[in-house]
Design a protein around this motif. Structure first.
Motif, PDB file in Angstrom:
ATOM      1  N   MET A 148     -13.294  12.325  -0.211  1.00 54.32           N
ATOM      2  CA  MET A 148     -13.697  11.251   0.806  1.00 54.32           C
ATOM      3  C   MET A 148     -12.668  10.577   1.581  1.00 54.32           C
ATOM      4  N   ARG A 149     -12.341  11.253   2.705  1.00 48.10           N
ATOM      5  CA  ARG A 149     -10.896  10.906   3.394  1.00 48.10           C
ATOM      6  C   ARG A 149     -10.888   9.592   4.097  1.00 48.10           C
ATOM      7  N   ALA A 150     -12.003   8.727   4.152  1.00 47.42           N
ATOM      8  CA  ALA A 150     -12.149   7.560   4.822  1.00 47.42           C
ATOM      9  C   ALA A 150     -12.437   6.359   3.771  1.00 47.42           C
ATOM     10  N   ASN A 154      -9.883   5.291   2.073  1.00 45.68           N
ATOM     11  CA  ASN A 154      -8.603   4.531   1.849  1.00 45.68           C
ATOM     12  C   ASN A 154      -8.169   4.332   0.239  1.00 45.68           C
ATOM     13  N   ASN A 155      -8.163   5.679  -0.247  1.00 47.02           N
ATOM     14  CA  ASN A 155      -7.969   5.627  -1.846  1.00 47.02           C
ATOM     15  C   ASN A 155      -6.390   5.730  -2.290  1.00 47.02           C
ATOM     16  N   HIS A 156      -5.426   5.448  -1.446  1.00 45.28           N
ATOM     17  CA  HIS A 156      -4.156   5.774  -1.499  1.00 45.28           C
ATOM     18  C   HIS A 156      -3.312   4.898  -2.596  1.00 45.28           C
ATOM     19  N   GLY A 157      -3.882   3.877  -2.935  1.00 45.11           N
ATOM     20  CA  GLY A 157      -3.599   2.987  -4.055  1.00 45.11           C
ATOM     21  C   GLY A 157      -2.403   2.087  -3.675  1.00 45.11           C
ATOM     22  N   VAL A 158      -1.806   1.293  -4.483  1.00 44.77           N
ATOM     23  CA  VAL A 158      -0.763   0.356  -4.232  1.00 44.77           C
ATOM     24  C   VAL A 158       0.577   0.489  -5.290  1.00 44.77           C
ATOM     25  N   THR A 159       1.506  -0.067  -4.769  1.00 45.16           N
ATOM     26  CA  THR A 159       2.826  -0.381  -5.616  1.00 45.16           C
ATOM     27  C   THR A 159       2.713  -1.874  -5.849  1.00 45.16           C
ATOM     28  N   SER A 182       0.893  -1.116  -0.074  1.00 47.09           N
ATOM     29  CA  SER A 182       0.122   0.040   0.174  1.00 47.09           C
ATOM     30  C   SER A 182       0.937   1.066   0.012  1.00 47.09           C
ATOM     31  N   ARG A 183       0.574   2.283  -0.709  1.00 49.16           N
ATOM     32  CA  ARG A 183       1.274   3.469  -0.710  1.00 49.16           C
ATOM     33  C   ARG A 183       0.893   4.133   0.649  1.00 49.16           C
ATOM     34  N   GLU A 184       1.679   5.228   1.032  1.00 48.80           N
ATOM     35  CA  GLU A 184       1.527   6.262   2.012  1.00 48.80           C
ATOM     36  C   GLU A 184       0.031   6.708   1.936  1.00 48.80           C
ATOM     37  N   PRO A 185      -0.761   6.777   3.106  1.00 48.49           N
ATOM     38  CA  PRO A 185      -1.922   7.221   3.262  1.00 48.49           C
ATOM     39  C   PRO A 185      -1.917   8.788   2.545  1.00 48.49           C
ATOM     40  N   TRP A 186      -3.005   9.255   1.712  1.00 50.01           N
ATOM     41  CA  TRP A 186      -3.254  10.361   1.022  1.00 50.01           C
ATOM     42  C   TRP A 186      -3.929  11.567   1.939  1.00 50.01           C
TER      43      TRP A 186
END
Length: 426
Positions: free
Chosen positions: A228-230, A232-237, A219-223
């Motif tokens: 919509m902050r909750a 969990n849309n930070h994505g993956v490597t 998981s990438r670092e939380p953005w």
């Protein structure tokens, strides 16, 4: 006799069938839990993991999966009603739930393409197997996170795919970065769009079912951004992530052919993402009007809503809110009517305009609520403060209004140019 309560989703999707109403009641049953957790989830900027089980137990992870695969048999009208209703309670959950349901299009559209004769011979079996696998898993409670977006941008496309899939013994190795994907670290499976190594056009796009805990998935670092902050849309490597061949759809051109079956947008149900924003807007509107009519001026005792300034703002808010409803209902009609009212190209053009007008109107409504309710309601954790941040992302999600209008204009003018050219040639 007490009349049954109208489901929240029926405020958007009018004249529901009995089956649609039953599915909407399932959504209605989870709204109190979503609403109760919304403020804390927003403050922590974390998706409430308990919501996965909540929606699974309600059968809602299979909302748009046909009954023959174990789902509830709903369609776009059901999904729009659901994301709208959830948006009034917890927009972050609504957005994440929307993206889960977009995964169903990767099952439904290939099956439609097979029925339409777009696949032949040896292609049919692997396409059907992958499509049915997606639908069966969703119906049995697998949360799918649909990962397509990337940081790479293209001047000619809204989404460009740089993630690659290279052949490996028994399957494929995925490498790339997915910059946006709701339910990162929460969903059971990531549905990843990647480009087969060595290909340069859309015929090389392929789909992969990636387990959340697969080696090489990080998981990438939380953005800490707007929106919509909750969710969990930070994505993956993805680094050398091995995916077995049976967990992939790599038939050349399959991605392009299945999208030909979509009634409107790229995914086929993007209208339901606008419904998330509209639900959040309706909630902010209701909050503001309730607050302004209940609170009074100290000197006159009259409701604050009765002042000329507040009357003007409320009138403007109402007009913009109704504008959003008109646009989204028209688009819903175009994408669900049988037989189709317009050719697909016209429906697509309409969506390019509608998306921008809906989200801009929604943002203007919450700005009006901010002005009307003043400093006492201007808290980051209040209804209006959260709505302003939630709805700001709608202005740029997928594409801004300006790009949509530009593309619609190009479709119109190019079509006219072709008509004129054809008339000259006769």
């Amino acid at each position: 006799m007490t009349q049954p309560r109208t489901p929240t989703g029926a405020r958007l999707v009018e004249q529901m069938t009995d089956a649609e109403r039953e599915r909407a009641e399932r959504v209605e049953a989870v709204l109190p839990r979503l609403r109760e957790a919304a403020a804390a989830a927003d403050a922590a900027a974390e998706f409430p993991s308990g919501h996965v089980a909540l929606l699974r137990d309600a059968g809602l992870l299979g909302l748009v999966v046909p009954a023959e695969y174990g789902g509830l048999g709903g369609g776009l009208r059901d999904l729009a009603a659901a994301t709208y209703a959830m948006g009034t309670a917890c927009p972050s959950t609504a957005l994440s739930y929307f993206f889960h349901n977009t995964s169903a299009s990767r099952g439904l559209l290939p099956l439609e393409a097979i029925d339409a004769g777009l696949f032949e011979g040896d292609e049919v079996k692997p396409v059907r197997a992958f499509a049915e696998k997606v639908l069966n898993r969703m119906a049995t409670g697998t949360w799918m996170a649909n990962f397509a977006s990337e940081e790479v941008k293209s001047s000619s496309a809204n989404i460009a795919i740089a993630t690659t899939a290279s052949p490996a013994e028994g399957g494929w190795l995925l490498n790339g970065v997915k910059s946006f994907g709701c339910a990162t670290g929460v969903a059971d499976t990531y549905l990843v769009t990647a480009r087969l190594d060595g290909t340069t056009d859309a015929d090389g796009l392929a789909l992969f079912l990636v387990p959340r805990e697969a080696p090489g998935v990080v998981s990438r670092e939380p953005w800490n951004g707007l929106g919509m902050r909750a969710s969990n849309n930070h994505g993956v490597t993805l680094t050398d992530v091995f995916i077995p061949a049976e967990e992939a759809l790599t038939v050349p051109g399959a991605f392009v052919r299945m999208l030909r079956m979509s009634r409107g947008s790229f995914v086929g149900n993007q209208l339901a993402i606008a419904a998330c924003y509209l639900g959040a807007t309706q909630n902010a509107y209701d909050f503001a009007v309730e607050r302004l009519t209940r609170r009074t001026f100290a000197d006159s005792g009259r409701p604050i809503a009765s002042s000329p300034m507040h009357q003007v703002i409320i009138g403007d808010m109402t007009e913009r809110l109704e504008t959003a409803y008109l646009w989204i209902r028209r688009q819903l009609e175009l994408e669900t009517s049988e037989p189709p009212l317009l050719p697909k190209s016209d429906v697509y053009r309409q969506w390019r305009i509608a998306k921008g007008d809906i989200t801009e109107a929604c943002f203007q409504v919450v700005m009006g609520a901010f002005k009307a309710c003043g400093t006492s309601a201007a808290t980051m954790d209040g209804v209006i403060g959260r709505a302003m941040r939630d709805l700001a992302m709608g202005l740029v999600m997928t594409f801004p209004a300006e790009r949509g209008r530009l593309e619609a204009a190009q479709v119109i003018t190019e079509h006219k140019e072709n008509e004129l050219f054809a008339s000259v040639q006769r």
